[in-house]
Design an enzyme around this catalytic site. Structure first.
Site, short mmCIF file in Angstrom:
data_model
loop_
_atom_site.label_atom_id
_atom_site.label_comp_id
_atom_site.label_asym_id
_atom_site.label_seq_id
_atom_site.Cartn_x
_atom_site.Cartn_y
_atom_site.Cartn_z
N ARG A 1 0.81 -1.22 0.00
CA ARG A 1 0.00 0.00 0.00
C ARG A 1 0.85 1.27 0.00
NH1 ARG A 1 -1.63 2.19 4.53
NH2 ARG A 1 -1.63 0.24 5.72
N TYR B 1 -14.96 22.05 -8.56
CA TYR B 1 -15.53 20.74 -8.87
C TYR B 1 -16.54 20.36 -7.79
CZ TYR B 1 -15.00 15.55 -9.38
OH TYR B 1 -15.18 14.19 -9.52
N ASP C 1 -6.19 22.61 -8.10
CA ASP C 1 -6.64 21.51 -8.94
C ASP C 1 -6.20 21.86 -10.36
OD1 ASP C 1 -8.01 19.71 -10.58
OD2 ASP C 1 -9.71 19.57 -9.21
N LYS D 1 -8.17 11.47 -16.00
CA LYS D 1 -8.47 12.25 -17.20
C LYS D 1 -7.34 12.14 -18.24
CE LYS D 1 -12.19 13.90 -15.04
NZ LYS D 1 -12.23 13.36 -13.67
#
Length: 394
Positions: free
Chosen positions: A61, A114, A186, A211
């Site tokens: 992890r 967003y 962002d 994206k």
């Protein structure tokens, strides 16, 4: 010739790769790992003591060579100290914010943010005792009037989701830093190729790698890039929240990264062509695209960014919902769906007024958001033209 002198279009093809370490294999191998074995108790204890240091492999992890190769490439591309792969773009946003705040703090968030970021602030942060104030995305240096003694960070997004305002990030960063607040940006729209956020003064940059980095609509990934000063805070928070990303998604992001420069050139070229065509249409009131000279944010975009991507919006003249549905529902090349950044074009009706509190959205008509993919732009224009004919006939 020093590699430092190569262009970023060249660097993107080799950053994070070292074939000589992998028997000459071009791409970094995919490590599927949870358990990491140690040669001794002493080695295990030694690594546990430095588990928050860069490149430490302690447990799956916390990262593997697969993950580190992408993190190193992304950090260098954007000009940050280090980077982290997490589960999604929203995971990157929430982890970055949580790394900087505690109960009793106050944060400032752009009103054009967003929508899920707003939901997180209004729900989770509120329950934690963190106050959020939303501000006009065009506030610039006057952000200093909203900064309180307990303001820990200013969250920016340029351009804004759906409405595409360009924020003056350098002015906001300067004002925030003068009062002891940090800045998160962002930067998903511009990517590390078109915006070097750390040169604009930000402390943490977040991306939905889903994206343009992945670029093929087939993986979920978030990316956090930080300054050296913020690196440990974010690394520890990422660890405590159990944030990580799957090796196959990271591999898809690595593969997408190698072609991102050429893909973005096409997204930009086609996007601007479609946007200019829309400006000529009588059904369209205005196009919201910062790379267009007529856009109110164009000068800031030209100053702070070196390119544009395929996502933008346009506002129709007043028309009915049924007319919009008639236009959108039968488009051949535009999918109706969330997300963006893939090779395929998308269209999405949107109403920013439902997610504004500091400013009012008073557009003259309905808004449609487009993502222009890699199809022939002339075909995309013809598809929209047929859609406008259906809208007029409705």
């Amino acid at each position: 010739m020093s590699k430092k002198n190569f262009s970023q279009e060249t660097k993107i093809t080799y950053l994070g790769r070292n074939p000589s370490d992998n028997h000459g294999v071009v791409n970094p191998p995919v490590y599927h790992a949870s358990t990491i074995l140690f040669n001794s108790v002493e080695e295990m204890e030694a690594r546990a003591a430095v588990k928050f240091e860069k490149g430490t492999i302690n447990y799956g992890r916390q990262g593997t060579p697969t993950v580190f190769s992408l993190e190193n490439a992304i950090a260098e591309l954007e000009g940050g100290y280090g980077a982290f792969c997490v589960s999604s773009g929203l995971g990157a946003i929430t982890t970055a914010i949580l790394s900087l705040v505690e109960s009793g703090d106050h944060i400032l968030v752009t009103d054009s943010v967003y929508a899920p970021t707003r939901m997180f602030c209004n729900d989770v942060l509120k329950r934690m005792g963190v106050e959020t104030t939303y501000y006009d995305p065009l506030i610039g240096k006057d952000i200093d009037t909203l900064i309180k003694p307990n303001t820990r960070l200013v969250f920016t997004e340029a351009p804004g989701s759906h409405s595409f305002e360009m924020q003056d990030i350098p002015a906001i960063s300067k004002a925030a830093h003068s009062k002891g607040a940090l800045v998160i940006m962002d930067n998903t729209w511009a990517t590390p190729l078109f915006c070097k956020s750390f040169e604009l003064g930000v402390d943490i940059s977040v991306h939905a790698g889903t994206k343009y980095v992945v670029g093929h609509s087939d993986a979920m990934l978030g990316l956090i890039i930080t300054t050296e000063e913020c690196y440990q805070k974010v690394k520890q928070t990422t660890f405590h929240l159990g944030q990580c990303s799957g090796p196959d998604d990271v591999y898809l992001a690595q593969r997408g990264l190698r072609t991102m420069a050429v893909r973005l050139k096409q997204h930009q070229e086609s996007g601007i062509k479609v946007a200019k065509w829309l400006q000529s249409r009588s059904e369209v009131s205005r196009v919201l695209h910062p790379a267009l000279p007529e856009d109110p944010g164009h000068e800031i975009w030209k100053r702070d960014m070196t390119g544009a991507t395929g996502l933008f919006s346009f506002i129709l003249n007043p028309t009915s919902k049924s007319a919009i549905n008639a236009m959108v529902n039968d488009l051949d090349l535009y999918g109706i769906g969330y997300s963006w950044g893939g090779y395929e074009s998308l269209i999405l009706p949107s109403d920013p007024s439902s997610i504004r509190t500091a400013t009012k959205w008073n557009a003259e008509g309905p808004l449609l958001r487009l993502h222009i993919g890699l199809e022939d732009p002339d075909d995309l224009i013809r598809d929209l033209e047929a859609g406008f004919e259906r809208m007029s006939a409705n």
